[in-house]
Design a protein around this motif. Structure first.
Motif, short mmCIF file in Angstrom:
data_model
loop_
_atom_site.label_atom_id
_atom_site.label_comp_id
_atom_site.label_asym_id
_atom_site.label_seq_id
_atom_site.Cartn_x
_atom_site.Cartn_y
_atom_site.Cartn_z
N PHE A 150 0.83 -1.19 0.00
CA PHE A 150 0.00 0.00 0.00
C PHE A 150 0.87 1.25 0.00
O PHE A 150 2.02 1.21 0.45
N VAL A 151 0.30 2.35 -0.47
CA VAL A 151 0.95 3.65 -0.38
C VAL A 151 -0.02 4.65 0.22
O VAL A 151 -1.24 4.53 0.07
N LEU A 152 0.54 5.62 0.93
CA LEU A 152 -0.25 6.71 1.49
C LEU A 152 -0.24 7.85 0.47
O LEU A 152 0.78 8.50 0.27
N GLN A 153 -1.37 8.03 -0.17
CA GLN A 153 -1.52 9.04 -1.22
C GLN A 153 -2.08 10.32 -0.62
O GLN A 153 -3.08 10.27 0.10
N THR A 154 -1.43 11.44 -0.89
CA THR A 154 -1.96 12.74 -0.51
C THR A 154 -2.31 13.49 -1.79
O THR A 154 -1.96 13.03 -2.89
N PRO A 155 -2.96 14.64 -1.71
CA PRO A 155 -3.25 15.38 -2.94
C PRO A 155 -2.01 15.74 -3.75
O PRO A 155 -2.06 15.82 -4.97
N GLY A 156 -0.86 15.89 -3.09
CA GLY A 156 0.34 16.31 -3.80
C GLY A 156 1.33 15.22 -4.14
O GLY A 156 2.07 15.34 -5.11
N ALA A 157 1.38 14.15 -3.36
CA ALA A 157 2.42 13.14 -3.55
C ALA A 157 2.14 11.91 -2.71
O ALA A 157 1.23 11.90 -1.89
N LEU A 158 2.97 10.90 -2.91
CA LEU A 158 2.96 9.74 -2.02
C LEU A 158 3.79 10.11 -0.80
O LEU A 158 4.90 10.63 -0.93
N GLU A 159 3.25 9.81 0.38
CA GLU A 159 3.93 10.21 1.62
C GLU A 159 4.13 9.04 2.58
O GLU A 159 4.44 9.25 3.75
N GLY A 160 3.99 7.82 2.08
CA GLY A 160 4.23 6.65 2.91
C GLY A 160 4.00 5.38 2.13
O GLY A 160 3.43 5.41 1.04
N TYR A 161 4.45 4.28 2.70
CA TYR A 161 4.18 2.98 2.09
C TYR A 161 4.20 1.90 3.15
O TYR A 161 4.74 2.08 4.24
N LEU A 162 3.60 0.78 2.81
CA LEU A 162 3.57 -0.41 3.66
C LEU A 162 3.76 -1.61 2.77
O LEU A 162 3.16 -1.68 1.68
N VAL A 163 4.57 -2.56 3.22
CA VAL A 163 4.80 -3.81 2.49
C VAL A 163 4.70 -4.97 3.48
O VAL A 163 5.35 -4.96 4.53
N ALA A 164 3.87 -5.96 3.16
CA ALA A 164 3.71 -7.16 3.99
C ALA A 164 3.52 -8.36 3.07
O ALA A 164 2.93 -8.23 1.99
N TYR A 165 3.98 -9.52 3.53
CA TYR A 165 3.84 -10.74 2.74
C TYR A 165 3.96 -11.97 3.63
O TYR A 165 4.51 -11.89 4.74
N PRO A 166 3.46 -13.11 3.19
CA PRO A 166 3.58 -14.34 3.97
C PRO A 166 5.05 -14.72 4.15
O PRO A 166 5.86 -14.58 3.22
N TRP A 167 5.36 -15.22 5.36
CA TRP A 167 6.74 -15.59 5.64
C TRP A 167 6.78 -16.69 6.70
O TRP A 167 5.75 -17.11 7.20
N THR A 168 7.97 -17.11 7.04
CA THR A 168 8.20 -18.18 8.01
C THR A 168 8.32 -17.60 9.41
O THR A 168 8.99 -16.58 9.62
N ARG A 169 7.71 -18.27 10.37
CA ARG A 169 7.79 -17.85 11.79
C ARG A 169 9.25 -17.85 12.25
O ARG A 169 10.04 -18.70 11.85
N ASP A 170 9.58 -16.89 13.10
CA ASP A 170 10.93 -16.75 13.67
C ASP A 170 12.01 -16.65 12.60
O ASP A 170 13.10 -17.23 12.72
N ALA A 171 11.71 -15.90 11.57
CA ALA A 171 12.66 -15.66 10.48
C ALA A 171 12.38 -14.28 9.89
O ALA A 171 11.29 -13.74 10.09
N ALA A 172 13.35 -13.75 9.20
CA ALA A 172 13.17 -12.50 8.49
C ALA A 172 14.06 -12.54 7.26
O ALA A 172 15.17 -13.07 7.31
#
Length: 166
Positions: A48-70
């Protein structure tokens, strides 16, 4: 041009700005545009992105993964792991202009909804930049595991693996 501010699904057209925001939010944890392109392809429903009238001002990224790992920082992922039992919140970044206005709440709520919809009962993340208290405010708790101890070194001395049950 949009006249309202809010979270919306990320698109490929957003990736240059997302990479720019990442440098602002994580100056000591570089991840290139190709990493965000990879994550968008891996799990578009979690980007996702945080859209404002003038620009993008944030983002979020999430996905499935393995427990106790990164995943290792700034690496490409070929596929979601077969044992992906949790939802991994890779990044949530707001530009300084948007911080403190409550925009993280709907973003985290979207991740909780995504976890529930996929049948996952845990969300995990690695908190950096002294963000443990921020994430505690969103219901996450530090989880210390032998599996994560060595991995966290690459994220910095303040990095903590955190989880939230949904």
């Amino acid at each position: 041009m949009t006249t309202a501010t809010g979270w919306r699904p990320m698109t490929e057209a957003d990736l240059d700005r997302v990479a720019g925001i990442a440098v602002i939010g994580f100056p000591n944890h570089f991840e290139g545009r190709d990493c965000f392109e990879n994550r968008l392809a891996l799990n578009p429903a979690g980007c996702f992105v945080l859209q404002t009238p003038g620009a993008l001002e944030g983002y979020l990224v999430a996905y499935p993964w393995t427990r106790d790992a990164a995943p290792t920082l700034n690496t490409l992922i070929e596929a979601t792991p077969a044992d992906a039992s949790i939802l991994y919140l890779h990044d949530l970044v707001l530009t300084p202009a948007m911080r403190g206005q409550g925009w993280s709440r709907p973003a985290v709520a979207a991740v909780v909804d995504l976890a529930r919809a996929s049948g996952r009962t845990t969300i995990a993340l690695v908190a950096v930049n002294d963000a443990v208290d921020f994430w505690r405010g969103h219901g996450f708790d530090v989880r210390e595991t032998p599996e994560m101890a060595a991995k966290l070194i690459s994220y910095g001395s303040d990095a903590r693996y955190m989880t939230r049950t949904v």
